[in-house]
Design an enzyme around this catalytic site. Sequence first.
Site, PDB file in Angstrom:
ATOM      1  N   GLY A  42       0.878  -1.173   0.000  1.00 35.94           N
ATOM      2  CA  GLY A  42       0.000   0.000   0.000  1.00 35.94           C
ATOM      3  C   GLY A  42       0.913   1.219   0.000  1.00 35.94           C
ATOM      4  N   LYS A  43       0.607   2.170  -0.863  1.00 33.41           N
ATOM      5  CA  LYS A  43       1.532   3.300  -1.013  1.00 33.41           C
ATOM      6  C   LYS A  43       1.718   4.052   0.309  1.00 33.41           C
ATOM      7  CE  LYS A  43       0.368   3.589  -5.879  1.00 33.41           C
ATOM      8  NZ  LYS A  43       1.494   2.833  -6.381  1.00 33.41           N
ATOM      9  N   ASN A  46       3.741   1.870   2.780  1.00 31.74           N
ATOM     10  CA  ASN A  46       5.139   1.784   2.336  1.00 31.74           C
ATOM     11  C   ASN A  46       5.897   3.072   2.653  1.00 31.74           C
ATOM     12  OD1 ASN A  46       4.440  -0.679   1.247  1.00 31.74           O
ATOM     13  ND2 ASN A  46       4.345   0.048  -0.874  1.00 31.74           N
ATOM     14  N   GLU A 144      -4.613   6.728  -2.883  1.00 30.60           N
ATOM     15  CA  GLU A 144      -5.284   5.420  -2.718  1.00 30.60           C
ATOM     16  C   GLU A 144      -6.392   5.479  -1.666  1.00 30.60           C
ATOM     17  OE1 GLU A 144      -2.181   2.027  -4.270  1.00 30.60           O
ATOM     18  OE2 GLU A 144      -2.129   2.497  -2.144  1.00 30.60           O
ATOM     19  N   ASP A 256       7.529   4.903  -3.459  1.00 31.92           N
ATOM     20  CA  ASP A 256       7.207   5.052  -2.023  1.00 31.92           C
ATOM     21  C   ASP A 256       8.486   5.225  -1.211  1.00 31.92           C
ATOM     22  OD1 ASP A 256       4.594   4.608  -2.810  1.00 31.92           O
ATOM     23  OD2 ASP A 256       4.759   2.442  -2.496  1.00 31.92           O
ATOM     24  N   SER A 286      16.150   0.226  -3.251  1.00 32.39           N
ATOM     25  CA  SER A 286      14.966  -0.592  -2.932  1.00 32.39           C
ATOM     26  C   SER A 286      14.605  -1.524  -4.098  1.00 32.39           C
ATOM     27  CB  SER A 286      13.764   0.290  -2.588  1.00 32.39           C
ATOM     28  OG  SER A 286      13.166   0.806  -3.765  1.00 32.39           O
ATOM     29  N   GLY A 289      15.919  -5.418  -4.256  1.00 32.08           N
ATOM     30  CA  GLY A 289      15.317  -6.501  -3.476  1.00 32.08           C
ATOM     31  C   GLY A 289      13.876  -6.720  -3.913  1.00 32.08           C
ATOM     32  N   GLY A 291       9.798  -7.153  -3.458  1.00 33.01           N
ATOM     33  CA  GLY A 291       8.735  -6.653  -2.578  1.00 33.01           C
ATOM     34  C   GLY A 291       8.880  -5.153  -2.356  1.00 33.01           C
ATOM     35  N   SER A 295      12.010  -4.511   0.966  1.00 36.14           N
ATOM     36  CA  SER A 295      13.203  -4.177   0.162  1.00 36.14           C
ATOM     37  C   SER A 295      13.820  -2.839   0.598  1.00 36.14           C
ATOM     38  CB  SER A 295      12.835  -4.120  -1.320  1.00 36.14           C
ATOM     39  OG  SER A 295      12.024  -2.984  -1.583  1.00 36.14           O
TER      40      SER A 295
HETATM   41  O1  RIB Z   1       3.692   1.623  -4.840  1.00 36.48           O
HETATM   42  C1  RIB Z   1       3.604   0.244  -4.641  1.00 36.48           C
HETATM   43  C2  RIB Z   1       2.323  -0.088  -3.969  1.00 36.48           C
HETATM   44  O2  RIB Z   1       1.252   0.216  -4.844  1.00 36.48           O
HETATM   45  C3  RIB Z   1       2.155  -1.543  -3.634  1.00 36.48           C
HETATM   46  O3  RIB Z   1       2.624  -1.849  -2.345  1.00 36.48           O
HETATM   47  C4  RIB Z   1       0.671  -1.760  -3.821  1.00 36.48           C
HETATM   48  O4  RIB Z   1       0.010  -2.130  -2.655  1.00 36.48           O
HETATM   49  C5  RIB Z   1       0.122  -0.476  -4.403  1.00 36.48           C
HETATM   50  O5  RIB Z   1      -0.444   0.301  -3.442  1.00 36.48           O
END
Ligand code: RIB
Length: 310
Positions: A42-43, A46, A144, A256, A286, A289, A291, A295
């Site tokens: 999730g932005k 993260n 989001e 992110d 980042s 790695g 994920g 990462s």
């Molecule tokens: O920016 C990456 C993110 O976008 C991911 O983690 C995904 O969940 C979306 O929100």
Amino acid sequence: MAKTSHVAVVGSANIDLTTFNDRWPRGGETIFGERFDIGFGGKGANQAVAAKLCGADVSMVACVGNDLFGPSTVENFKAQGINAEHVKIVEGVSSGVAPIFVDTASGQNRILVVPGANNKVLPATVDAAADRLKTADCIVLQFEIPLETVYYTIRFAHENGIRCILNPAPGQPVDMSQVANLDYFVPNETEAEAVTGIAVGSVDDAKRCAEKLLGAGIKRVIITLGSMGSLLAGADGMEHVPAFEVEAVDTTGAGDAFIGSFSVFLGEGLEEKDAVRRANLYAGLSTTGVGTQKSFLDRAAFDAAWAERG
Ligand code: RIB
């Protein structure tokens, strides 16, 4: 010793369901994939984790569902040392999820976001967290959660004299009058195109985009350009800040990583361009790695990388 800043993120939390493969099915076709990974994403989440790993005190304002993923997302925030007092578990909706498709050859990603509980982050959620938010040095937002909440929080930050950074992701049309009070507007190439209608394939395209955004009243714009680095733009001019060379395996979450780390470097009092250079390296690393959150480097590892390459 740099000042410890307080970064508050009002935004999304998702579970990332990532498939790695070198080709993708056509309509009606079934094929095998190479590899799968599940992780917290999730932005908003993260960006909060990146800020925390870089050394800030971080507060998260978010909503998750009361399903398999919601409570573990709250636990993840707590385990990371993020204040999760205002991460609410709401009934009757799923947690946000993101099926992600990563091309193994290039590391490039394609992401579908199913917002679920993220749509429950409302102006009232911000009001409920107001006392905590007022103690922040910087509020970080993305797209989001409902736009109504984003615009409301920009006003809140402005009225309370708090620096506000918006990452307009995923890209969508924006009411420019609602974002003029921002301190930083930080899209990537596709998000910049969604807002301005100008496709960004080069630094010159990014400059045209930035000009349009500044012309619409935004004070400072940073367009992140992946392996081309970033463009920093304001009334005083524009500057291209090149990227660092890395071996990318998964670019998901690099934007992110940029935003979360930039908010901390700036909060520590670094000069803006220096903060962008460091965030470029943090984001670049980042991608080496798999994920998103997992990462991201912690501050000690980043400082070591910066000492070597910065
Ligand atoms: O920016 C990456 C993110 O976008 C991911 O983690 C995904 O969940 C979306 O929100």
